[in-house]
Design a protein around this motif. Structure first.
Motif, PDB file in Angstrom:
ATOM      1  N   GLY A 145       2.462   1.470  -1.982  1.00  0.00           N
ATOM      2  CA  GLY A 145       1.181   0.833  -2.268  1.00  0.00           C
ATOM      3  C   GLY A 145       0.044   1.564  -1.580  1.00  0.00           C
ATOM      4  O   GLY A 145       0.258   2.426  -0.728  1.00  0.00           O
ATOM      5  N   GLU A 146      -1.166   1.216  -1.965  1.00  0.00           N
ATOM      6  CA  GLU A 146      -2.346   1.833  -1.367  1.00  0.00           C
ATOM      7  C   GLU A 146      -2.547   1.297   0.051  1.00  0.00           C
ATOM      8  O   GLU A 146      -2.354   0.115   0.320  1.00  0.00           O
ATOM      9  CB  GLU A 146      -3.581   1.536  -2.216  1.00  0.00           C
ATOM     10  N   VAL A 147      -2.932   2.198   0.942  1.00  0.00           N
ATOM     11  CA  VAL A 147      -3.152   1.822   2.337  1.00  0.00           C
ATOM     12  C   VAL A 147      -4.455   2.443   2.817  1.00  0.00           C
ATOM     13  O   VAL A 147      -4.911   3.467   2.290  1.00  0.00           O
ATOM     14  CB  VAL A 147      -1.985   2.285   3.240  1.00  0.00           C
ATOM     15  N   GLY A 148      -5.050   1.822   3.828  1.00  0.00           N
ATOM     16  CA  GLY A 148      -6.311   2.299   4.379  1.00  0.00           C
ATOM     17  C   GLY A 148      -6.171   2.718   5.826  1.00  0.00           C
ATOM     18  O   GLY A 148      -5.152   2.490   6.483  1.00  0.00           O
ATOM     19  N   VAL A 149      -7.241   3.298   6.352  1.00  0.00           N
ATOM     20  CA  VAL A 149      -7.218   3.866   7.688  1.00  0.00           C
ATOM     21  C   VAL A 149      -7.097   2.797   8.776  1.00  0.00           C
ATOM     22  O   VAL A 149      -6.677   3.092   9.892  1.00  0.00           O
ATOM     23  CB  VAL A 149      -8.478   4.730   7.901  1.00  0.00           C
ATOM     24  N   ARG A 150      -7.414   1.555   8.458  1.00  0.00           N
ATOM     25  CA  ARG A 150      -7.320   0.472   9.443  1.00  0.00           C
ATOM     26  C   ARG A 150      -6.044  -0.356   9.303  1.00  0.00           C
ATOM     27  O   ARG A 150      -5.845  -1.296  10.060  1.00  0.00           O
ATOM     28  CB  ARG A 150      -8.544  -0.441   9.344  1.00  0.00           C
ATOM     29  N   ASP A 151      -5.198  -0.001   8.353  1.00  0.00           N
ATOM     30  CA  ASP A 151      -3.990  -0.779   8.091  1.00  0.00           C
ATOM     31  C   ASP A 151      -2.820  -0.301   8.943  1.00  0.00           C
ATOM     32  O   ASP A 151      -2.762   0.858   9.359  1.00  0.00           O
ATOM     33  CB  ASP A 151      -3.581  -0.643   6.616  1.00  0.00           C
ATOM     34  N   SER A 152      -1.852  -1.193   9.143  1.00  0.00           N
ATOM     35  CA  SER A 152      -0.510  -0.768   9.526  1.00  0.00           C
ATOM     36  C   SER A 152       0.170  -0.245   8.265  1.00  0.00           C
ATOM     37  O   SER A 152       0.108  -0.885   7.206  1.00  0.00           O
ATOM     38  CB  SER A 152       0.296  -1.937  10.084  1.00  0.00           C
ATOM     39  N   HIS A 153       0.790   0.922   8.369  1.00  0.00           N
ATOM     40  CA  HIS A 153       1.337   1.519   7.146  1.00  0.00           C
ATOM     41  C   HIS A 153       2.324   2.621   7.477  1.00  0.00           C
ATOM     42  O   HIS A 153       2.467   3.052   8.624  1.00  0.00           O
ATOM     43  CB  HIS A 153       0.217   2.077   6.273  1.00  0.00           C
ATOM     44  N   VAL A 154       2.983   3.101   6.438  1.00  0.00           N
ATOM     45  CA  VAL A 154       3.756   4.341   6.469  1.00  0.00           C
ATOM     46  C   VAL A 154       3.073   5.320   5.523  1.00  0.00           C
ATOM     47  O   VAL A 154       2.690   4.961   4.414  1.00  0.00           O
ATOM     48  CB  VAL A 154       5.213   4.102   6.028  1.00  0.00           C
ATOM     49  N   GLY A 155       2.884   6.552   5.981  1.00  0.00           N
ATOM     50  CA  GLY A 155       2.413   7.610   5.104  1.00  0.00           C
ATOM     51  C   GLY A 155       0.956   7.558   4.692  1.00  0.00           C
ATOM     52  O   GLY A 155       0.566   8.256   3.749  1.00  0.00           O
TER      53      GLY A 155
END
Length: 343
Positions: free
Chosen positions: A32-42
Motif C-alpha cells: 500500500g501507499e505510505v508516507g514519510v510520517r508513517d510506520s511502514h516497510v519500504g
C-alpha cells in the motif's frame, strides 16, 4: 488485523507456561501507499535534511561462473556413476571434487549447468563498491504505533536501512544493516530527495507496505523453558513452536531458534542480555503456521488464490533461504549496539 485467539485449553495443558508469556507486536505489513510520517516497510524515511545519508563502503560478494574443462567434467560424471549408495561418495570422487574446487578458486560454492548448457564452477568473490553506496530504506517504526518497540534514550522512532548486496559478515551472509534511533519531536527540515543506488539483489528491495500492528502474547523457545516444563511440552504432543511463537515481521517477543538451537545474543559492549527489537521475515506464515497465525481478516483466502501472496509474502523481501533476519539491541549501552542473526 487480528490473530485467531489461542484456545484456553491449550495453555491449560501446560501449567506454568502462561507465567512466561511476553508481548510482541506483529507488524502485518501489506502492500500500500505510505508516507514519510508513517510506520511502514519500504517507504520514505523522515530523514533530517542536515544529516548525511548513510552509505556502505564494505566489500560485497559477486557471483562468478568458471568454465570447467570437458575432461574434468567427464571424470566427475564417471566418478558419480560408480556410487552404490546415492548419498555416499564413490572411491576417487572426493579427489575430483577437490580438483574442481582448486580450479574454481577461493569462494567456491559448487558446480552445475543451466538449461542443458555447459557445466561450470560457481564462486563468490569480494568486490569493493566504486564509491560509498547509498543504503536503502527498509522500515520506519514509530513507538506510537508499535507498543513493544524499544525506546533507548527516550527515542520513539526507529529507522532501518541496508545495503542491498550480498556481504560476507561475521555472523551471516546478506545485506549490511544500519539502525537509527530518533525522537520525532526533534525532527525538522526533512530530506526531500535522498540519494539512491543500484540494487545488487532484487530480493532485498522491499515493496512499500502499510503496517497493521497487533500486540500478541507469545512464549519462550523450548530450550529456554525450565527443564520440568520442557519435558511436559515434549510429552504433550503439541507443535509448540508453531502454536506459541509468532512468525512474520514482529517487534519484541521471543526469538525462534529452530534452525540452529538456542544461540547466544549478549551485547558486544557490556556482555549483558539484549532485546529482540525486530524480525524481518521472508513470509508472514507458511503451511505449518497459517491455521494458527493467519489473520482473521484473511482466513477466506484459499491456498490456490494468487491474492494469498500479498498476505503471505507481502514485502517481497527474501533473506537467507526464505528465513528471518533478527535484530537484537542493547538499550542500556550508549549508541544502542545491535546483533544480527539469520534463521
Amino acid at each position: 488485523m487480528k490473530t485467531p485467539p489461542l484456545p484456553p485449553e491449550t495453555l491449560d495443558r501446560l501449567p506454568g507456561l502462561a507465567d512466561l508469556g511476553r508481548t510482541a507486536t506483529r507488524l502485518h505489513p501489506r502492500p500500500g501507499e505510505v508516507g514519510v510520517r508513517d510506520s511502514h516497510v519500504g517507504g520514505p524515511l523522515r530523514w533530517p535534511a542536515d544529516e548525511p545519508w548513510p552509505t556502505c563502503a564494505d566489500p560485497y560478494q559477486v557471483h562468478e561462473e568458471v568454465p570447467l574443462p570437458a575432461e574434468l567434467v567427464e571424470r566427475m560424471r564417471a566418478a558419480e556413476a560408480r556410487r552404490t549408495v546415492s548419498h555416499q561418495l564413490a572411491d576417487g570422487e572426493r579427489e575430483v571434487h577437490d580438483e574442481i574446487a582448486d580450479l574454481v578458486g577461493a569462494g567456491f560454492t559448487g558446480w552445475g549447468s543451466r538449461d542443458g548448457g555447459p557445466t561450470v564452477g560457481h564462486r563468490y568473490v569480494s568486490r569493493p563498491h566504486p564509491t560509498p553506496h547509498p543504503m536503502l530504506p527498509v522500515a520506519q517504526l514509530r513507538a506510537g504505533d508499535i507498543p513493544d518497540l524499544p525506546r533507548p534514550g527516550g527515542a520513539d522512532l526507529l529507522q532501518v536501512l541496508w545495503c542491498p548486496y550480498e556481504h560476507q559478515q561475521e555472523s551471516l551472509w546478506g545485506p549490511t544493516v544500519r539502525l537509527h534511533w530518533r525522537r520525532e519531536s526533534e525532527l525538522t527540515g526533512i530530506l526531500a530527495d535522498p540519494p539512491t543506488g543500484e540494487i545488487g539483489n532484487e530480493v532485498y528491495r522491499p515493496r512499500p507496505c502499510r503496517l497493521h500492528p497487533e500486540q500478541v502474547v507469545e512464549y519462550p523457545f523450548p530450550q529456554e523453558l525450565p527443564d520440568d516444563l520442557r519435558e511436559r511440552v515434549e510429552a504433550s504432543g503439541v507443535n509448540y513452536v508453531s502454536t506459541f511463537m509468532a512468525p512474520g515481521w514482529k517487534v519484541g517477543g521471543y526469538a525462534n531458534w529452530s534452525l540452529t538451537d538456542l544461540g547466544t545474543t549478549l551485547c558486544p559492549n557490556c556482555a549483558g542480555p539484549t532485546t529482540l527489537a525486530l524480525v524481518i521475515d521472508s513470509k508472514e506464515y507458511d503451511g505449518g503456521t497459517r491455521d494458527r497465525w493467519r489473520p482473521v481478516e484473511e482466513q477466506h483466502l484459499e491456498w490456490a488464490d494468487p491474492r494469498r501472496f500479498d498476505s503471505q509474502e507481502p514485502t517481497g523481501i527474501q533473506v537467507g533461504r526464505w528465513g528471518a533476519l533478527r535484530i537484537f539491541v542493547c538499550p542500556r549501552c550508549p549508541d544502542t549496539p545491535y546483533l544480527l542473526d539469520l534463521q
